[in-house]
Design an enzyme around this catalytic site. Structure first.
Site, PDB file in Angstrom:
ATOM      1  N   ASP A   1       0.804  -1.231   0.000  1.00 27.80           N
ATOM      2  CA  ASP A   1       0.000   0.000   0.000  1.00 27.80           C
ATOM      3  C   ASP A   1       0.830   1.271   0.000  1.00 27.80           C
ATOM      4  O   ASP A   1       1.883   1.363   0.610  1.00 27.80           O
ATOM      5  CB  ASP A   1      -0.951   0.058   1.198  1.00 27.80           C
ATOM      6  CG  ASP A   1      -1.880   1.263   1.057  1.00 27.80           C
ATOM      7  OD1 ASP A   1      -2.281   1.555  -0.071  1.00 27.80           O
ATOM      8  OD2 ASP A   1      -2.152   1.914   2.072  1.00 27.80           O
TER       9      ASP A   1
ATOM     10  N   HIS B   1       0.333  14.007   9.080  1.00 27.32           N
ATOM     11  CA  HIS B   1       1.582  14.641   8.644  1.00 27.32           C
ATOM     12  C   HIS B   1       1.869  15.806   9.564  1.00 27.32           C
ATOM     13  O   HIS B   1       0.962  16.482  10.045  1.00 27.32           O
ATOM     14  CB  HIS B   1       1.481  15.152   7.203  1.00 27.32           C
ATOM     15  CG  HIS B   1       1.523  14.061   6.184  1.00 27.32           C
ATOM     16  ND1 HIS B   1       2.659  13.322   5.948  1.00 27.32           N
ATOM     17  CD2 HIS B   1       0.580  13.584   5.353  1.00 27.32           C
ATOM     18  CE1 HIS B   1       2.400  12.433   5.003  1.00 27.32           C
ATOM     19  NE2 HIS B   1       1.138  12.563   4.629  1.00 27.32           N
TER      20      HIS B   1
ATOM     21  N   ASP C   1      -7.939   5.480   5.719  1.00 28.42           N
ATOM     22  CA  ASP C   1      -6.661   5.844   5.093  1.00 28.42           C
ATOM     23  C   ASP C   1      -6.006   6.999   5.867  1.00 28.42           C
ATOM     24  O   ASP C   1      -5.408   7.901   5.289  1.00 28.42           O
ATOM     25  CB  ASP C   1      -6.865   6.227   3.615  1.00 28.42           C
ATOM     26  CG  ASP C   1      -5.598   6.000   2.785  1.00 28.42           C
ATOM     27  OD1 ASP C   1      -4.722   5.254   3.244  1.00 28.42           O
ATOM     28  OD2 ASP C   1      -5.498   6.581   1.696  1.00 28.42           O
TER      29      ASP C   1
ATOM     30  N   HIS D   1      -3.129  -0.989  -4.074  1.00 34.48           N
ATOM     31  CA  HIS D   1      -3.297   0.458  -4.298  1.00 34.48           C
ATOM     32  C   HIS D   1      -3.256   0.619  -5.814  1.00 34.48           C
ATOM     33  O   HIS D   1      -2.198   0.465  -6.425  1.00 34.48           O
ATOM     34  CB  HIS D   1      -2.128   1.182  -3.613  1.00 34.48           C
ATOM     35  CG  HIS D   1      -1.969   2.628  -3.968  1.00 34.48           C
ATOM     36  ND1 HIS D   1      -2.075   3.628  -3.043  1.00 34.48           N
ATOM     37  CD2 HIS D   1      -1.701   3.252  -5.144  1.00 34.48           C
ATOM     38  CE1 HIS D   1      -1.875   4.805  -3.631  1.00 34.48           C
ATOM     39  NE2 HIS D   1      -1.638   4.604  -4.911  1.00 34.48           N
TER      40      HIS D   1
ATOM     41  N   HIS E   1      -9.037   2.073  -1.338  1.00 36.59           N
ATOM     42  CA  HIS E   1      -9.447   3.469  -1.574  1.00 36.59           C
ATOM     43  C   HIS E   1      -9.796   3.780  -3.036  1.00 36.59           C
ATOM     44  O   HIS E   1      -9.118   4.523  -3.716  1.00 36.59           O
ATOM     45  CB  HIS E   1      -8.395   4.452  -1.043  1.00 36.59           C
ATOM     46  CG  HIS E   1      -6.963   4.051  -1.275  1.00 36.59           C
ATOM     47  ND1 HIS E   1      -6.461   3.837  -2.532  1.00 36.59           N
ATOM     48  CD2 HIS E   1      -5.959   3.816  -0.398  1.00 36.59           C
ATOM     49  CE1 HIS E   1      -5.195   3.501  -2.415  1.00 36.59           C
ATOM     50  NE2 HIS E   1      -4.868   3.463  -1.158  1.00 36.59           N
TER      51      HIS E   1
END
Lengths: 318, 328
Positions: B49, B206, B202, B76, B129
């Site tokens: 992923d 950050h 997901d 992915h 996703h």
């Protein structure tokens, strides 16, 4: 002091037709300043301007610098090479440091789309976008509009074809917004690999044959084909590009009427435009450069809070 | 590595963590990783992923080999040659912003390939996703054909569009990118009819500095754990696409079934892993109210409906709104 244009000039997308016209009108009298033997007016006396260039530029940087000096501003040039930027300083920190030095304006050229807006949102000084990535180059768009208006006396109803690498071009985007807002008809022409998606929904006509653009337009704005586009696989070779999409004299001679050719520079002679076109009677490429200084003077002056008719203000100062 | 994650999770005691192992060694996309070792240590699926499995041969091998262990191979879906350099969805918004776009085809080509390989191998492929209407349609057809294909979507992709990138909003930058209103609607329909099995957050925190930069240079990903229920209720239940029990199923029982996990149900004898939430509470997402250390949420300033009040793991309360229970 709130200026007619707001705090920053990020792009022509964010301006109204009236604001754009005001800049062009303000540029008119500034043209004359550059024709004087003493090329200076005191409009920005005491203002400090930083020219922050993260990307190589000759024409735009010099044009801005002349505009600033002819308005009597104090200017500092910062290039990314050899500055703190090359030592890994972030744009946020660069912005804060500039702010701390109490400067009045920043002219920024940057390789990333959105960098000018990013800076404008973080400092109180006026920010002028001198080209951000593939986003906008508003003063280039304005000088192109001024050059067209000089030549045709109007923008409204004019048919302008923007030819070449529209996908990667900030000049194209600023031209599209400016021309549409002032009522021109806009087409883009080039190989589909170099045209961005969705332009039709803005009312732009899409063409793939340069002959069609020449047959339709009052003016061609021929974009530079960046040589690295070959490596990106967007076009197979310069030779083929010139043969299929190049603006050549033979093609121009078949235009139904008088056609004007603009180019934002730097030119690849023999690729997107042939020398006998660039140097020929259709070309307004050097008047574009002359107008660049006047338009930039107008933008700097208006952002500093100047009245659209600068002569009356200058008279008041005396 | 898998065992380490499991042990750390047990030590922290706040949630049950079911690791997903790599498909390829070092996620390099070349040599098959040791599925058996990882499953033995607690892995419940394999995936590279964040990166697509570029080699169709490797994907085929993974799907075949994973059958031994009864685990899905999660992918992915992204054709890296089509997405190269792209930072948002390819469309009018990218054109306006002067940003390089990623076409929907970059995802759809890999979704199509994975479906074809699932048919070839009989292996269970789980498509992560999903973001495009074309992908939803292909998965729907694959399920009609009876293939072992499952899929998930994130709250971002059933509630937000590429318009959120306007102004160079780096909290709208993610992979796959936010797409168009028609894609959002297709994903909602897919969640309704079961084409898309699960909702997955997901969640990608950050650091503040990382997102405070030029859009091109900002990292992909947003936080989503704390907003998942609120977005689900607002964008799926209030919009009339799903009933509340259907939303809960897509976040609990169905994912448990897809990955063959215990829990996800309130049945007698099942693990008492429970989230208690108020499905009617209106709340506004504010950076200072988030429990996550990161605040890179695309929903900042938005009002959502529904918020978790209490979480229990194995019958023990690990979270109550306002008070976090100290470590045991």
């Amino acid at each position: 002091m709130t200026s007619l244009l707001g705090k920053d000039l990020i792009g022509l997308e964010g301006l109204t037709a009236d604001q754009i016209t005001a800049i062009l009108d303000t540029a008119e009298p500034f043209k004359e300043v550059s024709e004087r033997s003493i090329k200076k007016v005191p409009a920005l006396r005491g203002k400090t301007i930083v020219n922050l260039f993260f990307e190589a530029s000759t024409r735009t940087r010099i044009s801005f610098e002349f505009a600033e000096k002819r308005l009597s501003a104090d200017t500092v040039n910062v290039a990314s090479q050899g500055s703190s930027v090359s030592k890994g300083e972030t744009l946020v920190d660069t912005a804060r440091n500039l702010e701390a030095m109490r400067i009045d304006m920043v002219v920024i050229r940057h390789h990333s789309s959105g960098a000018a807006q990013f800076l404008g949102e973080r400092i109180r000084s006026n920010v002028i976008n001198a080209g951000d990535g593939k986003h906008e180059h508003p003063t280039q768009g304005l000088l192109d509009l001024l050059t067209l208006r000089d030549r045709f006396g109007r923008i409204k109803g004019l048919k302008v074809a923007i030819c070449g690498d529209v996908l990667h071009s900030r000049v194209a985007r600023s031209n599209i917004w400016g021309l549409l807002k002032l009522g021109a008809q806009v087409a883009v022409c080039g190989p589909p690999t170099l045209l961005p998606r969705g332009l039709e929904s803005l009312g732009v006509t899409v063409m793939h044959h340069i002959e069609d653009a020449i047959g339709w337009a009052d003016a061609l704005n021929v974009l530079r084909l960046q040589l690295e586009r070959m490596e990106g696989g967007f076009v197979p070779s310069l030779r083929e590009y010139n043969r299929i999409f190049g603006v050549t004299r033979e093609r121009l001679e078949r235009a139904p009427g008088d056609i004007v050719v603009l180019h934002p520079g730097p030119m690849n002679r023999g690729v997107e435009i042939d020398s006998d076109v660039a140097d020929g009677p259709h070309s307004v490429i050097l008047p574009q450069v002359t107008n660049g200084v006047a338009v930039r003077m107008a933008v700097l002056y208006l952002l500093a809070g100047g009245a659209p008719d600068w002569r009356s203000q200058a008279a008041d100062e005396r | 590595m898998v065992g380490f994650v499991v042990r750390q999770a047990i030590r922290a005691g706040k949630a049950r963590v079911y690791p997903i192992g790599c498909i390829s060694l070092g996620q390099k996309g070349q040599q098959l990783a040791e599925f058996g070792e990882m499953v033995g240590a607690g892995a419940v699926a394999v995936s590279d992923d964040g990166k697509p499995v570029v080699s169709s041969q490797l994907m085929r091998t993974a799907l075949e080999y994973a059958k031994v262990f009864g685990i899905p191979v999660a992918d992915h879906c992204e054709d890296p040659t089509l997405s190269l350099g792209g930072v948002m969805h390819e469309g009018l918004v990218a054109t306006k912003l002067g940003l390089k776009g990623i076409p929907s085809a970059a995802e759809e080509i890999m979704v199509a390939r994975d479906i074809v390989l699932s048919e070839l191998t009989g292996g269970h492929v789980h498509l992560c996703h999903i973001s495009t209407r074309g992908s939803v349609e292909m998965i729907r057809r694959a399920k009609q054909m009876g293939l072992r294909v499952t899929a998930e979507a994130t709250p971002n992709h059933f509630s937000l569009t590429h318009d959120l990138c306007l102004g160079y909003n780096t909290n709208a930058k993610m992979s796959p990118p936010l797409r168009e209103p028609e894609d959002v609607e297709a994903i909602r329909q897919g969640l309704k009819d079961g084409t898309i099995d699960c909702i997955a957050t997901d969640h990608a925190p950050h650091h503040y500095d990382a997102k405070q930069r030029e859009f091109d240079d900002a990292p992909n990903g947003v936080v989503g754990l704390e907003t998942a229920i609120g977005v689900g209720v607002r964008s799926l239940v209030e919009s009339g696409h799903l009933s509340l029990p259907e939303l809960i199923a897509r976040m609990s029982t169905v994912p448990a079934r897809v990955f063959r996990l215990p829990g996800g149900t309130l049945a007698v004898g099942a693990p008492a892993d429970v989230t208690v939430f108020d499905p009617t509470r209106l709340w506004t997402v504010r950076a200072e109210d988030l429990h996550s250390k990161s605040t890179n949420s695309p929903y900042l300033g938005q009002t959502l409906t529904g918020q978790a009040d209490l979480t229990a793991v194995g019958g023990r309360i690990v979270f109550e709104r306002g008070v976090q229970i100290p470590d045991a």
